[in-house]
Scaffold this active site. Structure first.
Site, short mmCIF file in Angstrom:
data_model
loop_
_atom_site.label_atom_id
_atom_site.label_comp_id
_atom_site.label_asym_id
_atom_site.label_seq_id
_atom_site.Cartn_x
_atom_site.Cartn_y
_atom_site.Cartn_z
N ASP A 14 0.79 -1.01 -0.19
CA ASP A 14 -0.02 -0.01 -0.17
C ASP A 14 0.97 1.15 0.05
O ASP A 14 1.95 1.35 0.26
CB ASP A 14 -0.98 -0.10 1.41
CG ASP A 14 -1.68 1.17 1.53
OD1 ASP A 14 -2.43 1.67 0.67
OD2 ASP A 14 -1.72 1.63 2.45
N LYS A 196 -8.58 -4.93 -3.83
CA LYS A 196 -7.22 -5.03 -4.15
C LYS A 196 -6.64 -6.57 -4.48
O LYS A 196 -5.96 -6.70 -5.24
CB LYS A 196 -6.36 -4.33 -3.05
CG LYS A 196 -6.28 -2.89 -2.81
CD LYS A 196 -5.43 -2.60 -1.68
CE LYS A 196 -5.45 -0.92 -1.70
NZ LYS A 196 -4.70 -0.60 -0.45
N ASP A 219 -2.04 -1.06 5.83
CA ASP A 219 -2.47 -0.35 7.30
C ASP A 219 -3.73 0.10 7.38
O ASP A 219 -4.27 0.53 8.42
CB ASP A 219 -1.44 1.07 7.25
CG ASP A 219 -2.14 2.13 6.47
OD1 ASP A 219 -2.19 1.94 5.34
OD2 ASP A 219 -2.33 3.29 7.07
#
Length: 277
Positions: A14, A196, A219
Site C-alpha cells: 500500500d 485490491k 495499514d
C-alpha cells in the site's frame, strides 16, 4: 528465513501509511531497498486507494518497474503505464448512494478519470499530493448530471459521522457497493467486484505467480483481503488497533515513520543488516 519467506517472489505494498512516510513521501532508504528488490528480480506491485494519476507520480520516484493497482482495484496499470483493467461505477448507482443526508462537515469526492469532483476543496486532501497531477473540480451535486465514477470517497475528522453515513448508504445500495475505511477519517465505496486482492491476482496470473509467493504490507481496512490472501501479510505498526484485532494472526511491523516496509524487506527478504545514514 522462514519457509514462507523463502517462497516470496512478489512484494506488494500500500502507499499511504505504509510505503510513504508521514510526509507522504518515499524516503531515500525505501527507494534504495526497492531498487535492490528489482535488481534481485522480485516483482513489485503497489496497491493503493489513490487514483492512478496521483499514484504514478509517486511510484516513479522508486525508479524501478512497478505494477500499479489503484482506486482499490478499479484500475490496473503495467510498469509501462498501459491500462490493463478498468471498472467504473454506473451513474445511477452513485446517484442512489448519494441520495442520503450527508453531514455538511463531510467532504464528498467522486473519482473521475482525469479530475476528482468534490463538494468542497480540501487543503488537507490536496496535501496528500506533492504536485497536483490529479486535480479537484468543485461541483454542486444537486446540479450534476453524470455521476459515473471510479469510486466514491468521503472524508471527515469525525469518524462517527462517517460510520453513520456508511450505514445510511449501505441501507440503500448494499446490493451494488461495499465499503472500506482506508483511514478512520476516510470512507470509500467501490463496486462489490472490486478489491485490491482481486486486482493483484490479475497481475500475478499475467506474470505467472501465485498469492502464496506474495508478501504484502498495509495499514487500512481496504487492505484486509490483500493481507489475508498473501503468503505473508504484514500490518504496519501505525495501523488502527481495530485492524490489528481483525487480523490477529498477522505480524505487526515498524511504523511508516520508521521505514517499516523497507526495514522488514532488508532484514527478512534481502537478508541485509538494517543501516540508515
Amino acid at each position: 528465513m522462514t519457509s514462507k519467506l523463502k517462497n516470496i517472489k512478489v512484494v506488494v505494498s500500500d502507499l499511504d501509511g505504509t510505503l510513504l512516510n508521514t510526509q507522504h513521501k518515499i524516503s531515500d532508504y525505501t527507494k534504495s531497498i526497492f531498487q535492490e528488490l528489482h535488481n534481485q528480480n522480485y516483482l513489485i506491485v503497489v496497491a493503493t486507494g489513490r487514483h492512478h494519476l496521483d499514484a504514478m507520480a509517486i511510484i516513479e520516484k522508486l525508479e524501478v518497474p512497478v505494477y500499479l493497482v489503484s482506486s482499490n482495484g478499479a484500475r490496473i496499470h503495467s510498469p509501462e503505464k498501459e491500462e490493463l483493467f478498468s471498472f467504473n461505477l454506473d451513474s445511477d448507482v452513485v446517484k442512489a448512494a448519494l441520495n442520503v443526508e450527508i453531514d455538511p462537515e463531510i467532504t464528498v469526492v467522486l473519482f473521475k478519470e482525469n479530475v476528482w469532483q468534490t463538494n468542497k476543496v480540501s487543503e488537507k486532501l490536496n496535501a496528500f499530493q506533492e504536485k497536483l497531477n490529479y486535480r479537484p473540480e468543485l461541483v454542486d451535486y444537486k446540479k450534476l448530471e453524470d455521476f459515473g465514477a471510479i469510486k466514491i470517497f468521503f472524508s471527515c475528522d469525525n469518524h462517527e459521522k462517517l460510520v453513520k453515513l456508511k450505514d445510511d448508504i449501505l441501507a440503500n445500495s448494499s446490493e451494488h457497493l461495499h465499503h472500506a475505511f482506508s483511514l478512520p477519517t476516510c470512507l470509500e465505496f467501490m463496486d462489490k467486484s472490486i478489491d485490491k486482492a482481486v486486482a493483484i491476482e490479475t497481475v500475478l496470473e499475467k506474470e505467472g505467480f501465485t498469492l502464496e509467493q506474495v508478501v504484502s504490507f498495509g495499514d487500512g481496512f481496504n487492505d484486509v483481503q490483500m493481507l489475508s490472501a498473501s503468503g505473508k501479510g504484514l500490518i504496519m505498526g501505525n495501523a488502527p488497533a481495530l485492524l490489528k484485532e481483525t487480523l490477529p494472526e498477522l505480524e505487526v511491523i515498524k511504523t511508516n515513520a520508521e521505514d517499516g516496509v523497507a526495514r522488514y524487506i532488508s532484514s527478512k527478504i534481502l537478508n541485509k543488516e538494517f543501516v540508515i545514514d
